[in-house]
Design a protein around this motif. Structure first.
Motif, PDB file in Angstrom:
ATOM      1  N   ARG A  51      71.309  32.708  16.122  1.00 33.10           N
ATOM      2  CA  ARG A  51      70.630  33.944  15.820  1.00 33.10           C
ATOM      3  C   ARG A  51      71.769  34.747  14.938  1.00 33.10           C
ATOM      4  N   ALA A  52      72.548  35.306  16.048  1.00 33.65           N
ATOM      5  CA  ALA A  52      73.873  36.674  16.465  1.00 33.65           C
ATOM      6  C   ALA A  52      74.691  35.873  14.520  1.00 33.65           C
ATOM      7  N   ILE A  53      74.967  34.952  15.138  1.00 35.46           N
ATOM      8  CA  ILE A  53      76.147  35.061  13.578  1.00 35.46           C
ATOM      9  C   ILE A  53      74.831  34.568  11.948  1.00 35.46           C
ATOM     10  N   GLN A  54      73.379  34.096  12.168  1.00 38.52           N
ATOM     11  CA  GLN A  54      72.918  33.368  11.079  1.00 38.52           C
ATOM     12  C   GLN A  54      72.058  34.324  10.186  1.00 38.52           C
ATOM     13  N   VAL A  55      71.350  35.346  12.116  1.00 38.65           N
ATOM     14  CA  VAL A  55      70.006  36.262  11.048  1.00 38.65           C
ATOM     15  C   VAL A  55      71.073  37.445  11.788  1.00 38.65           C
ATOM     16  N   SER A  56      71.539  37.583  13.179  1.00 35.15           N
ATOM     17  CA  SER A  56      72.153  39.638  12.816  1.00 35.15           C
ATOM     18  C   SER A  56      71.922  39.585  14.896  1.00 35.15           C
ATOM     19  N   PRO A  57      73.368  40.711  15.016  1.00 27.98           N
ATOM     20  CA  PRO A  57      73.100  40.936  16.383  1.00 27.98           C
ATOM     21  C   PRO A  57      71.859  41.395  17.404  1.00 27.98           C
ATOM     22  N   ALA A  58      71.374  42.612  16.387  1.00 21.83           N
ATOM     23  CA  ALA A  58      70.409  43.205  17.095  1.00 21.83           C
ATOM     24  C   ALA A  58      69.101  42.143  17.215  1.00 21.83           C
ATOM     25  N   ALA A  59      68.594  40.814  16.381  1.00 24.96           N
ATOM     26  CA  ALA A  59      67.707  39.092  15.848  1.00 24.96           C
ATOM     27  C   ALA A  59      68.370  39.248  17.471  1.00 24.96           C
ATOM     28  N   GLU A  62      67.205  40.399  20.806  1.00 24.40           N
ATOM     29  CA  GLU A  62      65.860  41.632  20.605  1.00 24.40           C
ATOM     30  C   GLU A  62      64.887  39.524  20.883  1.00 24.40           C
ATOM     31  N   TRP A  63      65.469  38.487  20.762  1.00 22.16           N
ATOM     32  CA  TRP A  63      65.099  36.466  20.912  1.00 22.16           C
ATOM     33  C   TRP A  63      65.615  36.974  22.286  1.00 22.16           C
ATOM     34  N   GLY A  64      67.110  36.916  22.958  1.00 22.07           N
ATOM     35  CA  GLY A  64      67.208  36.645  23.961  1.00 22.07           C
ATOM     36  C   GLY A  64      67.175  37.919  25.628  1.00 22.07           C
ATOM     37  N   ASP A  65      66.080  39.101  24.661  1.00 19.29           N
ATOM     38  CA  ASP A  65      65.660  40.332  26.238  1.00 19.29           C
ATOM     39  C   ASP A  65      63.527  39.349  26.529  1.00 19.29           C
ATOM     40  N   ASN A  66      64.101  38.811  27.311  1.00 20.99           N
ATOM     41  CA  ASN A  66      62.325  38.544  27.423  1.00 20.99           C
ATOM     42  C   ASN A  66      62.309  38.416  29.090  1.00 20.99           C
ATOM     43  N   GLU A  67      61.277  37.412  28.967  1.00 27.03           N
ATOM     44  CA  GLU A  67      60.592  37.441  31.331  1.00 27.03           C
ATOM     45  C   GLU A  67      60.841  35.983  31.063  1.00 27.03           C
ATOM     46  N   ALA A  68      61.189  35.084  30.544  1.00 28.74           N
ATOM     47  CA  ALA A  68      61.869  33.838  31.120  1.00 28.74           C
ATOM     48  C   ALA A  68      63.018  33.582  31.073  1.00 28.74           C
ATOM     49  N   ILE A  69      63.855  33.887  30.264  1.00 24.84           N
ATOM     50  CA  ILE A  69      64.883  33.936  30.006  1.00 24.84           C
ATOM     51  C   ILE A  69      65.730  34.131  31.287  1.00 24.84           C
ATOM     52  N   ARG A  70      64.978  35.707  31.570  1.00 23.82           N
ATOM     53  CA  ARG A  70      65.456  36.665  33.008  1.00 23.82           C
ATOM     54  C   ARG A  70      65.452  35.585  34.221  1.00 23.82           C
ATOM     55  N   ALA A  71      63.563  35.137  33.774  1.00 21.78           N
ATOM     56  CA  ALA A  71      63.642  34.238  35.190  1.00 21.78           C
ATOM     57  C   ALA A  71      64.212  32.808  35.197  1.00 21.78           C
TER      58      ALA A  71
END
Length: 409
Positions: A51-59, A62-71
């Protein structure tokens, strides 16, 4: 902690490949769960980079900042901490074992040193109290072997094994001395011994020659011969007997009569009760009763058996194959019956008389009719008993011992 977890997870493929070669069986389940979480985190990192390469670092942020990843990160950190505690405890246990091994090595070194001291003491004792005396006793033995029988045997007064060995050497010397005396005596009797050996050899040669002649005579007999002892064991058996019953070479002197009977049963040459027949033979042997018998084998041969007892409880049986005699006898009987049938049916009267007694031995039917008497009234009687005086002249003209023919008057 998050950075160390990220670095560990970033290197997770190599970590997993190296770890699964050393993981123990009781940690397999925990490593399996840890592997699943690592795989999930790797997929997350790949998607984040994509996503960082093909879309944008902001995308990507935003995709990596979620509860499932933190858990997932929390669970991975917990797994790493648990595994760290487990292997820390195992490292501590290994260190304690290393300390124990060091103490054990010092103990083994001390034990080995004491063992060397004991071995040195043992060698010294063996040299002074065993090897030295043994060497002296050995020298004394060599002197005895060389013919010096007057030397002193050392250590005879000792009561241990060395003393017993010294006593044995002294007894050996006395035995050598007695043997020497016996050799001196033997020289005077050598000629007598040689003469006795010569007589023995002559006797042995005569014995073997007699045995060979007896064996040749027995094997050249046309009859089968078997000699048994009191227990019905075979002493002598000739080749004709072996051929008569088809016995193998394993049946020989030393075999039993039961072995012969069982072989004959197997070949169909004996159909009776083996044990009953054997009991009858043993009874005859014990009673020393001679017997004569004639048997018919399974293949139709007739065997005549003559049994005679021997001195000492033995038994000799001669078996003669009389099949040809019985066959000739049957032929003769058939011939006689045929001749009698022919003579009975001859129309002329026939008479036969004994040449010495002049009594009738045979008449046919025509003779019975001619004389008017039955055969029973004629056979065994003379002419004088049957014919009147005027007919005797005619009968005398026939001559004694002839078969005459008379036509009816």
């Amino acid at each position: 902690m998050a950075m160390s977890c990220s670095n560990a997870i970033a290197n997770s493929p190599t970590l997993w490949r190296d770890g699964r070669r050393t993981v123990r069986a009781d940690d397999a389940e925990q490593f399996s769960a840890f592997k699943k979480r690592i795989s999930q985190f790797v997929e997350f990192r790949r998607e984040l980079v994509r996503r960082a390469i093909q879309v944008s670092p902001a995308a990507a942020r935003e995709w990596g900042d979620n509860e499932a990843i933190r858990a997932l990160r929390i669970e991975l950190n917990a797994d790493l901490e648990a595994l760290a505690r487990i292997y820390s405890e195992r490292a501590r246990d290994a260190s304690e074992l290393g300390d124990q091994g060091k103490y054990a090595s010092w103990y083994l070194f001390a034990l080995g040193f004491c063992t060397l001291i004991l071995v040195a003491l043992n060698i010294s004792v063996m040299k002074n109290y065993v090897l030295g005396p043994l060497a002296e006793i050995t020298n004394a033995t060599d002197a005895i072997t060389a013919g010096k029988l007057d030397g002193v045997i050392p250590y005879v007064t000792r009561t241990d094994e060395i003393g017993r060995l010294a006593h044995a050497v002294r007894n050996f010397r006395e035995a050598i001395r007695r043997n020497f005396e016996l050799e001196q005596l033997e020289i005077g009797t050598a000629k007598q011994r040689d003469a006795a050996i010569g007589d023995r050899d002559v006797f042995t040669d005569k014995y073997h020659a007699t045995k060979w002649r007896l064996s040749a005579a027995i094997n050249s007999m046309p009859q089968g011969l078997i000699m048994l002892d009191a227990q019905a064991n075979v002493l002598v058996i000739n080749e004709q007997y072996r051929k008569m019953y088809g016995l193998p070479s394993s049946i020989k002197a030393g075999s039993s009569l039961e072995d012969i009977l069982l072989h004959r049963v197997g070949s169909g040459l004996f159909t009776g009760n083996v044990h009953g027949y054997l009991g009858t033979v043993l009874e005859r042997i014990s009673k020393q009763q001679p017997s004569s018998d004639e048997i018919v084998l399974g293949d139709g041969r007739f065997i005549s058996i003559q049994e005679r007892p021997m001195n000492g409880g033995g038994w000799v049986a001669v078996h003669d194959d009389i099949t040809e005699q019985r066959r000739n006898q049957r032929i003769l009987e058939r011939t006689e019956r045929f001749l009698i049938t022919v003579l009975e049916n001859v129309p002329q009267a026939l008479f036969a008389r004994d040449a010495r007694s002049l009594r009738y031995t045979f008449v046919n039917r025509a003779a019975e009719k001619l004389l008017g008497l039955s055969r029973a009234q004629i056979i065994g009687k003379s002419v004088r008993d049957i014919f009147p005086v005027e007919k005797r002249r005619f009968d005398r003209a026939q001559g004694p011992g002839c078969i005459g023919r008379k036509s009816g008057e």
